[in-house]
Design a protein around this motif. Structure first.
Motif, short mmCIF file in Angstrom:
data_model
loop_
_atom_site.label_atom_id
_atom_site.label_comp_id
_atom_site.label_asym_id
_atom_site.label_seq_id
_atom_site.Cartn_x
_atom_site.Cartn_y
_atom_site.Cartn_z
N GLU A 226 0.84 -1.21 0.00
CA GLU A 226 0.00 0.00 0.00
C GLU A 226 0.87 1.25 0.00
O GLU A 226 0.62 2.19 -0.74
N ALA B 162 -6.48 5.06 -4.88
CA ALA B 162 -7.59 5.64 -4.13
C ALA B 162 -8.28 4.57 -3.28
O ALA B 162 -8.59 4.79 -2.10
N ARG B 163 -8.52 3.39 -3.87
CA ARG B 163 -9.14 2.30 -3.10
C ARG B 163 -8.21 1.81 -2.00
O ARG B 163 -8.66 1.45 -0.90
N SER B 164 -6.91 1.81 -2.28
CA SER B 164 -5.94 1.37 -1.30
C SER B 164 -5.94 2.28 -0.07
O SER B 164 -5.81 1.79 1.06
N SER B 165 -6.08 3.57 -0.30
CA SER B 165 -6.07 4.50 0.84
C SER B 165 -7.28 4.28 1.75
O SER B 165 -7.26 4.69 2.90
N GLU B 166 -8.28 3.59 1.24
CA GLU B 166 -9.46 3.24 2.04
C GLU B 166 -9.42 1.78 2.50
O GLU B 166 -10.40 1.27 3.04
N GLY B 167 -8.29 1.11 2.23
CA GLY B 167 -8.15 -0.29 2.63
C GLY B 167 -8.97 -1.25 1.78
O GLY B 167 -9.27 -2.36 2.20
N GLN B 168 -9.28 -0.86 0.55
CA GLN B 168 -10.17 -1.65 -0.31
C GLN B 168 -9.47 -2.40 -1.44
O GLN B 168 -10.13 -3.06 -2.22
#
Length: 180
Positions: A97, A147-153
């Motif tokens: 991440e 962007a999804r990674s910053s939300e843990g997705q």
């Protein structure tokens, strides 16, 4: 044949020749935009809702791009960036991440140093599309995963893919098509 008939025929021939010249010019402009923007041409046609609006948008991008002061990096800076990229890739193993976020930051920094404005993702894409249309899908995909990674997705496989996508744009911006 009367003079008026001859004038009508000449006028019709001139009108047809003008129409053909205009059609050839429009086709040439369209071909230029398709070649320059690559897949971005079709995407813009879809986004703008038609060919004319898309071509107007793409020409506006060309005009904006012409006003930018895009510069090549000196060899020493290119080497520094390449070494930084190598470090980001190495950190991916332990912290995917963080490595993807660092890749995004590195690409943005490289863009800024080359002379591209970096105010927002949408503007970055528009400015990059003029010379880097073939790698924009890579950038979009990587940005979406980041962007999804910053939300843990994001999954590790998606993060790996994002690194590959960032690398494509990074090397193109760096001027190193062969990769490192």
């Amino acid at each position: 044949m009367s003079t008026s008939t001859l004038i009508v025929i000449i006028v019709l021939v001139v009108v047809v020749l003008i129409a053909i010249a205009v059609a050839v010019r429009l086709a040439s402009r369209r071909r230029h935009l398709r070649e320059r923007f690559g897949p971005e041409y079709d995407r813009t046609v879809e986004d703008e809702g038609g060919r004319l609006a898309a071509e107007r948008e793409l020409r506006a991008r060309e005009q904006r791009h012409a006003e930018l002061d895009i510069k090549e990096l000196p060899p020493a800076r290119r080497t520094q960036y390449a070494e930084e990229w190598q470090g980001v890739q190495e950190r991916f193993v332990d912290r995917p991440e963080g490595a993807v976020a660092q890749a995004d930051e590195l690409v943005t920094r490289l863009m800024r140093e080359r002379g591209y404005p970096t105010n927002g993702f949408g503007d970055q894409v528009r400015d990059l599309s003029v010379e880097h249309g073939s790698t924009l899908e890579h950038y979009r995909a990587a940005h979406a995963v980041n962007a999804r990674s910053s939300e843990g997705q994001a999954t590790t496989e998606e993060l790996r893919g994002a690194m590959v996508h960032y690398r494509a744009l990074f090397h193109e911006l760096l001027g190193d098509q062969g990769g490192r």
